[in-house]
Design an enzyme around this catalytic site. Structure first.
Site, PDB file in Angstrom:
ATOM      1  N   VAL A   5       0.833  -1.212   0.000  1.00 24.62           N
ATOM      2  CA  VAL A   5       0.000   0.000   0.000  1.00 24.62           C
ATOM      3  C   VAL A   5       0.864   1.257   0.000  1.00 24.62           C
ATOM      4  CG1 VAL A   5      -0.307   0.161   2.527  1.00 24.62           C
ATOM      5  CG2 VAL A   5      -2.074   1.051   0.994  1.00 24.62           C
ATOM      6  N   ALA A  58      -3.244   8.859  -1.892  1.00 23.41           N
ATOM      7  CA  ALA A  58      -3.505   7.863  -0.852  1.00 23.41           C
ATOM      8  C   ALA A  58      -3.944   6.541  -1.453  1.00 23.41           C
ATOM      9  CB  ALA A  58      -4.571   8.375   0.114  1.00 23.41           C
ATOM     10  N   ASP A  59      -3.725   5.486  -0.678  1.00 27.44           N
ATOM     11  CA  ASP A  59      -4.241   4.166  -1.028  1.00 27.44           C
ATOM     12  C   ASP A  59      -4.578   3.442   0.267  1.00 27.44           C
ATOM     13  OD1 ASP A  59      -4.795   2.283  -3.225  1.00 27.44           O
ATOM     14  OD2 ASP A  59      -3.348   1.015  -2.191  1.00 27.44           O
ATOM     15  N   THR A  60      -5.651   2.662   0.239  1.00 28.29           N
ATOM     16  CA  THR A  60      -6.118   1.952   1.431  1.00 28.29           C
ATOM     17  C   THR A  60      -6.281   0.476   1.114  1.00 28.29           C
ATOM     18  OG1 THR A  60      -7.337   3.916   2.183  1.00 28.29           O
ATOM     19  CG2 THR A  60      -7.934   1.816   3.186  1.00 28.29           C
ATOM     20  N   ALA A  73      -1.998   4.432   3.271  1.00 27.55           N
ATOM     21  CA  ALA A  73      -0.715   5.102   3.052  1.00 27.55           C
ATOM     22  C   ALA A  73      -0.981   6.403   2.314  1.00 27.55           C
ATOM     23  CB  ALA A  73       0.224   4.212   2.242  1.00 27.55           C
TER      24      ALA A  73
END
EC number: 3.6.1.9
Length: 232
Positions: free
Chosen positions: A67, A102-104, A143
């Site tokens: 991530v 962002a990434d989840t 992140a």
């Protein structure tokens, strides 16, 4: 999400006076967190064209690295877009920018990454595992990579992440879980549930930032923006 509880406008005004705040995401949930909850009413958006196709096999022992790297690659793609725009518009002078990438992901105790289920059959398997098979919470990791942009020769990347543990209710009746799946809610989000929707019925408690589960850690993101605005 309601926009009734925003941060003091003078704080947000201070940050926005220093930078244009840009969300590099098409996620309506992240937009709501920044615009409605944090109160960045002049929030701008961009779209990263990074394909999010990193090989998960390379992260079998480090799912959090997956991530973080995805968020970082999204930021690198945004830098390419900004650089191209600057090349095409050399005389344009803009305010400095703070861009939020962002990434989840959802991770279980074994390190397996759960993405969008896409079908109700897969979603039901996910949720039954979370509720009835696992004896530990799932870990929601977001992140974030902040891009502090003054121009193609003057920018900085500031990465951080947040983790929230989500405990599913192992006593929830199967009928309730099945009705949630049939509702269609959660099909297009990682793990197959929305904590801000009816999916909350399946959740007993969380440890950490609620908004991190929604898609963006509000507390850490605000502190990141505020710190960069104060660093000028």
């Amino acid at each position: 999400m309601s926009g009734n509880s925003q941060l003091p406008p003078d704080v947000i005004g201070f940050i926005c006076s220093k930078y244009d705040i840009i969300l590099a995401s098409t996620s309506p949930r992240r937009y709501e967190i920044l615009h409605d909850i944090m109160g960045i009413t002049d929030l701008k958006t961009m779209v990263s064209t990074f394909e999010e196709n990193l090989d998960k096999m390379n992260y079998s022992t480090d799912p959090i690295g997956y991530v973080c790297d995805t968020s970082w690659h999204k930021a690198q793609n945004i830098i390419e877009i900004l650089t191209d725009y600057e090349d095409e518009n050399p005389n344009e002078i803009d305010k400095p920018k703070l861009i939020i990438c962002a990434d989840t992901i959802i991770i279980d105790k074994s390190g397996r990454i759960y993405e969008k289920p896409k079908t109700k059959e897969v979603q039901k398997k996910f949720l039954m595992k979370f509720c009835y098979e696992d004896d530990e919470p799932v870990n929601v990791v977001t992140a974030v990579t902040l891009i502090k942009w003054y121009g193609r020769e003057n920018f900085e990347l500031v990465p951080f992440r947040d983790e929230t543990k989500v405990y599913f209710d192992n006593k929830i009746p199967l009928r309730i879980l099945e009705e949630y799946v049939e509702s269609g809610d959660g099909l297009e989000v990682g793990g197959g549930f929305k904590i801000q929707g009816q999916g909350a019925i399946l959740i007993e408690k969380i440890e950490g930032d609620y908004y991190n589960v929604v898609g963006l850690p509000l507390n850490k993101t605000f502190k990141g923006l505020y710190a960069e605005a104060n660093s000028i």
